[in-house]
Design a protein around this motif. Structure first.
Motif, mmCIF file in Angstrom:
data_model
loop_
_atom_site.group_PDB
_atom_site.id
_atom_site.type_symbol
_atom_site.label_atom_id
_atom_site.label_comp_id
_atom_site.label_asym_id
_atom_site.label_seq_id
_atom_site.Cartn_x
_atom_site.Cartn_y
_atom_site.Cartn_z
ATOM 1 N N GLU A 1 0.833 -1.201 0.000
ATOM 2 C CA GLU A 1 0.000 0.000 0.000
ATOM 3 C C GLU A 1 0.871 1.255 0.000
ATOM 4 O OE1 GLU A 1 -3.533 2.054 2.700
ATOM 5 O OE2 GLU A 1 -2.604 0.157 3.293
ATOM 6 N N ASP A 2 0.550 2.185 -0.878
ATOM 7 C CA ASP A 2 1.299 3.435 -0.981
ATOM 8 C C ASP A 2 0.747 4.427 0.034
ATOM 9 O OD1 ASP A 2 2.872 5.505 -1.763
ATOM 10 O OD2 ASP A 2 1.622 6.057 -3.482
ATOM 11 N N LYS A 3 1.487 4.619 1.136
ATOM 12 C CA LYS A 3 1.051 5.538 2.179
ATOM 13 C C LYS A 3 1.586 6.930 1.894
ATOM 14 C CE LYS A 3 0.398 2.273 5.948
ATOM 15 N NZ LYS A 3 0.720 1.962 7.377
ATOM 16 N N ARG A 4 0.700 7.901 1.935
ATOM 17 C CA ARG A 4 1.089 9.280 1.693
ATOM 18 C C ARG A 4 1.022 10.077 2.991
ATOM 19 N NH1 ARG A 4 -2.101 10.754 -3.970
ATOM 20 N NH2 ARG A 4 -1.303 8.992 -5.192
ATOM 21 N N ASP A 5 1.772 11.146 3.029
ATOM 22 C CA ASP A 5 1.781 12.004 4.209
ATOM 23 C C ASP A 5 0.779 13.134 4.044
ATOM 24 O OD1 ASP A 5 3.775 10.517 5.368
ATOM 25 O OD2 ASP A 5 5.399 11.795 4.613
ATOM 26 N N CYS A 6 0.244 13.578 5.181
ATOM 27 C CA CYS A 6 -0.614 14.763 5.198
ATOM 28 C C CYS A 6 0.239 15.961 4.788
ATOM 29 C CB CYS A 6 -1.189 14.968 6.596
ATOM 30 S SG CYS A 6 -2.045 16.544 6.824
ATOM 31 N N ARG A 7 -0.231 16.738 3.816
ATOM 32 C CA ARG A 7 0.561 17.855 3.304
ATOM 33 C C ARG A 7 0.552 19.060 4.251
ATOM 34 N NH1 ARG A 7 -0.632 19.294 -2.726
ATOM 35 N NH2 ARG A 7 1.244 20.544 -2.313
ATOM 36 N N ILE A 8 -0.232 18.967 5.313
ATOM 37 C CA ILE A 8 -0.268 20.069 6.278
ATOM 38 C C ILE A 8 0.659 19.790 7.459
ATOM 39 C CG2 ILE A 8 -1.696 21.357 7.925
ATOM 40 C CD1 ILE A 8 -3.276 19.839 4.845
ATOM 41 N N CYS A 9 0.461 18.643 8.136
ATOM 42 C CA CYS A 9 1.210 18.386 9.364
ATOM 43 C C CYS A 9 2.230 17.258 9.246
ATOM 44 C CB CYS A 9 0.252 18.082 10.522
ATOM 45 S SG CYS A 9 -0.549 16.457 10.398
ATOM 46 N N GLY A 10 2.225 16.507 8.136
ATOM 47 C CA GLY A 10 3.182 15.429 7.957
ATOM 48 C C GLY A 10 2.749 14.100 8.527
ATOM 49 N N ASN A 11 1.568 14.039 9.147
ATOM 50 C CA ASN A 11 1.051 12.767 9.650
ATOM 51 C C ASN A 11 0.636 11.889 8.462
ATOM 52 O OD1 ASN A 11 0.223 10.838 11.456
ATOM 53 N ND2 ASN A 11 -1.149 12.192 12.590
ATOM 54 N N VAL A 12 0.249 10.654 8.755
ATOM 55 C CA VAL A 12 -0.172 9.760 7.671
ATOM 56 C C VAL A 12 -1.510 10.224 7.106
ATOM 57 C CG1 VAL A 12 -0.801 7.394 7.072
ATOM 58 C CG2 VAL A 12 1.058 7.820 8.691
ATOM 59 N N SER A 13 -1.571 10.400 5.791
ATOM 60 C CA SER A 13 -2.817 10.801 5.135
ATOM 61 C C SER A 13 -3.739 9.599 4.999
ATOM 62 C CB SER A 13 -2.518 11.375 3.749
ATOM 63 O OG SER A 13 -3.705 11.520 2.996
ATOM 64 N N ASP A 14 -5.038 9.850 5.158
ATOM 65 C CA ASP A 14 -5.993 8.761 4.953
ATOM 66 C C ASP A 14 -6.828 8.982 3.698
ATOM 67 O OD1 ASP A 14 -7.563 10.848 5.927
ATOM 68 O OD2 ASP A 14 -9.014 9.462 6.803
ATOM 69 N N GLY A 15 -6.388 9.950 2.867
ATOM 70 C CA GLY A 15 -7.111 10.183 1.626
ATOM 71 C C GLY A 15 -7.110 11.659 1.255
ATOM 72 N N THR A 16 -7.887 11.973 0.223
ATOM 73 C CA THR A 16 -7.977 13.353 -0.257
ATOM 74 C C THR A 16 -9.169 14.040 0.404
ATOM 75 O OG1 THR A 16 -7.008 12.748 -2.389
ATOM 76 C CG2 THR A 16 -8.225 14.823 -2.283
ATOM 77 N N HIS A 17 -8.899 15.157 1.046
ATOM 78 C CA HIS A 17 -9.951 15.950 1.681
ATOM 79 C C HIS A 17 -9.880 17.367 1.154
ATOM 80 C CE1 HIS A 17 -10.798 12.716 4.535
ATOM 81 N NE2 HIS A 17 -9.500 12.636 4.780
ATOM 82 N N PHE A 18 -10.981 17.858 0.599
ATOM 83 C CA PHE A 18 -11.062 19.217 0.082
ATOM 84 C C PHE A 18 -9.955 19.495 -0.932
ATOM 85 C CE2 PHE A 18 -12.378 19.376 4.653
ATOM 86 C CZ PHE A 18 -13.739 19.252 4.395
ATOM 87 N N GLY A 19 -9.606 18.436 -1.701
ATOM 88 C CA GLY A 19 -8.662 18.574 -2.797
ATOM 89 C C GLY A 19 -7.212 18.311 -2.465
ATOM 90 N N VAL A 20 -6.923 17.871 -1.223
ATOM 91 C CA VAL A 20 -5.529 17.702 -0.795
ATOM 92 C C VAL A 20 -5.378 16.426 0.027
ATOM 93 C CG1 VAL A 20 -3.702 18.682 0.674
ATOM 94 C CG2 VAL A 20 -5.055 20.187 -0.794
ATOM 95 N N ASP A 21 -4.263 15.705 -0.155
ATOM 96 C CA ASP A 21 -3.949 14.573 0.720
ATOM 97 C C ASP A 21 -3.731 15.099 2.135
ATOM 98 O OD1 ASP A 21 -4.026 12.502 -1.127
ATOM 99 O OD2 ASP A 21 -1.962 12.836 -1.787
ATOM 100 N N SER A 22 -4.525 14.602 3.066
ATOM 101 C CA SER A 22 -4.419 15.104 4.435
ATOM 102 C C SER A 22 -4.935 14.071 5.421
ATOM 103 C CB SER A 22 -5.215 16.412 4.596
ATOM 104 O OG SER A 22 -6.585 16.190 4.303
ATOM 105 N N CYS A 23 -4.536 14.244 6.680
ATOM 106 C CA CYS A 23 -5.072 13.391 7.743
ATOM 107 C C CYS A 23 -6.454 13.908 8.136
ATOM 108 C CB CYS A 23 -4.130 13.391 8.960
ATOM 109 S SG CYS A 23 -3.970 14.992 9.768
ATOM 110 N N ARG A 24 -7.204 13.093 8.854
ATOM 111 C CA ARG A 24 -8.566 13.499 9.230
ATOM 112 C C ARG A 24 -8.552 14.687 10.189
ATOM 113 N NH1 ARG A 24 -11.141 7.843 9.144
ATOM 114 N NH2 ARG A 24 -12.314 7.924 7.207
ATOM 115 N N ALA A 25 -7.529 14.750 11.051
ATOM 116 C CA ALA A 25 -7.478 15.857 12.016
ATOM 117 C C ALA A 25 -7.351 17.199 11.315
ATOM 118 C CB ALA A 25 -6.318 15.644 12.988
ATOM 119 N N CYS A 26 -6.451 17.288 10.323
ATOM 120 C CA CYS A 26 -6.290 18.550 9.596
ATOM 121 C C CYS A 26 -7.508 18.854 8.737
ATOM 122 C CB CYS A 26 -5.019 18.508 8.739
ATOM 123 S SG CYS A 26 -3.493 18.672 9.711
#
Length: 395
Positions: free
Chosen positions: A2-27
């Motif tokens: 599985e290709d894990k991506r980082d949250c582009r805001i805080c660097g945590n593990v991204s769980d998908g695209t939110h509002f057009g950006v790879d990000s974690c749920r918290a951000c």
């Protein structure tokens, strides 16, 4: 793999695209709440260049929001489901850090301790908070127990320690909170006379700011009193008569899962983090072992905390006066009632509780936003969401 991506805001593990950006749920939750509630932030450091990373506690919200926009999050994608937010378009100025909070309280305490002992020692305010809080607990406990009893013949039944509490689920907690909020409002109104002099809008802002952090303190306090053992904590209290199992977190949303499609595994992960924070706070309370009057002081200081309504001078002035009175009485309690001349250690424990509560309240807002995104809060018509996120309530 599985290709894990980082949250582009805080660097945590991204769980998908939110509002057009790879990000974690918290951000994603933070961005959504900021847009929907039309939040306006001021940079904590003043230079709009704060470090935004997952391991930074109490990140600057302005810089976090600016980074969300900078990496491509789109405010127009966020669905604003309510126009009622215009009534509470509050300007949030620089978020006071934990050190600022402690400095404010210490400064108030220093002013309080400079009083000369020309009048008989009095702790009338702490006594009133303590007695009214006990009455509040009695009223809420009776109201909750009425939900469990099925007939008039059970009205005068005396419940045992274990029979007195029940496993919680979201639908039940929602019903209980709807019943408890008016009782809590009456407690505040009856206990703090100056509260009645505030404008109606200011009363509501003070109260809604108080409820989430008061709820956190109460839950941890009840957990510490009921379930804390040297072997750990296997349950934590949610209301006066309900608890959640640490090892069975998904049970909280199980009844809803039978009515709508919910990702219980994903929800359980979030609930585990929530319970871990509650348990951590309960352990801090066990270490502090607050007396009833110290707990009463904590309630009063949370209501009139230094971060309250930064843009409202009237509320700030009232809050400062009330903090000074409470801390003066806390000084008298330590010095006269329990004969503690050097109470720096005791006060330090109280301040540690404040810093922990402040941090957990910040995380609570993000958690609730994530639960909203996961569609967990649909069944109560947004009551809990609106209450915790300081939006208008429609009771």
């Amino acid at each position: 793999m599985e290709d894990k991506r980082d949250c582009r805001i805080c660097g945590n593990v991204s769980d998908g695209t939110h509002f057009g950006v790879d990000s974690c749920r918290a951000c994603a939750a933070f961005f959504r709440r900021s847009v929907v509630m039309k939040k306006k932030y001021v940079c904590r450091q003043g230079g709009e260049k704060c470090f935004i990373k997952k391991n930074v506690r109490l990140m600057c919200r302005l810089c976090r929001y600016m980074k969300c926009v900078e990496v491509g999050m789109q405010p127009e994608v966020v669905k604003n489901k309510s126009d009622d937010l215009d009534a509470l378009d509050i300007t949030l100025k620089c978020e006071a850090s934990t050190s600022q909070l402690e400095a404010e309280i210490k400064r108030d305490l220093q002013s309080a301790s400079l009083e000369r002992d020309l009048t008989p020692p009095s702790t009338a305010i702490l006594d009133r908070i303590m007695e009214n809080y006990k009455q509040l607990c009695t009223v809420r406990r009776a109201a909750e127990q009425a939900m469990w009893r099925t007939g008039y013949n059970q009205m005068f039944a005396f419940a045992s320690f274990e029979a007195d509490i029940h496993p919680a689920n979201f639908n039940l907690v929602s019903r209980i909170m709807r019943a408890n909020v008016p009782a809590t409002a009456e407690f505040v109104n009856e206990t703090f006379e100056i509260f009645g002099t505030l404008a109606q809008r200011d009363k509501w802002l003070v109260f809604q700011s108080f409820v989430p952090i008061f709820w956190l303190l109460e839950n941890a306090y009840m957990t510490y009193k009921r379930f804390y053992t040297e072997h750990g904590i296997d349950r934590f209290m949610i209301t006066q008569t309900t608890y959640s199992e640490v090892n069975n977190p998904e049970a909280f949303f199980q009844p809803m899962a039978q009515e709508q499609s919910l990702d219980l595994k994903e929800i359980a992960k979030l609930l585990v983090k929530c319970s871990d924070r509650n348990i951590y706070l309960a352990k801090r309370l066990n270490r502090a072992n607050p007396s009833e009057k110290e707990f009463a002081a904590a309630i009063g200081l949370l209501l009139w905390n230094p971060n309250l309504c930064d843009d409202n001078e009237k509320v700030q002035e009232v809050a400062a006066q009330e903090r000074a009175k409470i801390l003066a009485e806390l000084h008298r309690y330590y010095k006269y009632e329990i004969g503690l001349e050097d109470y720096a250690g005791r006060l330090g424990e109280i301040l540690c509780l404040f810093s922990t509560l402040q941090n957990q309240e910040s995380v609570l807002h993000d958690d609730v936003e994530i639960f909203q995104m996961l569609d967990c809060l649909r069944s109560d018509d947004g009551y809990i969401y609106n209450l915790i996120q300081s939006r208008p309530l429609h009771v």
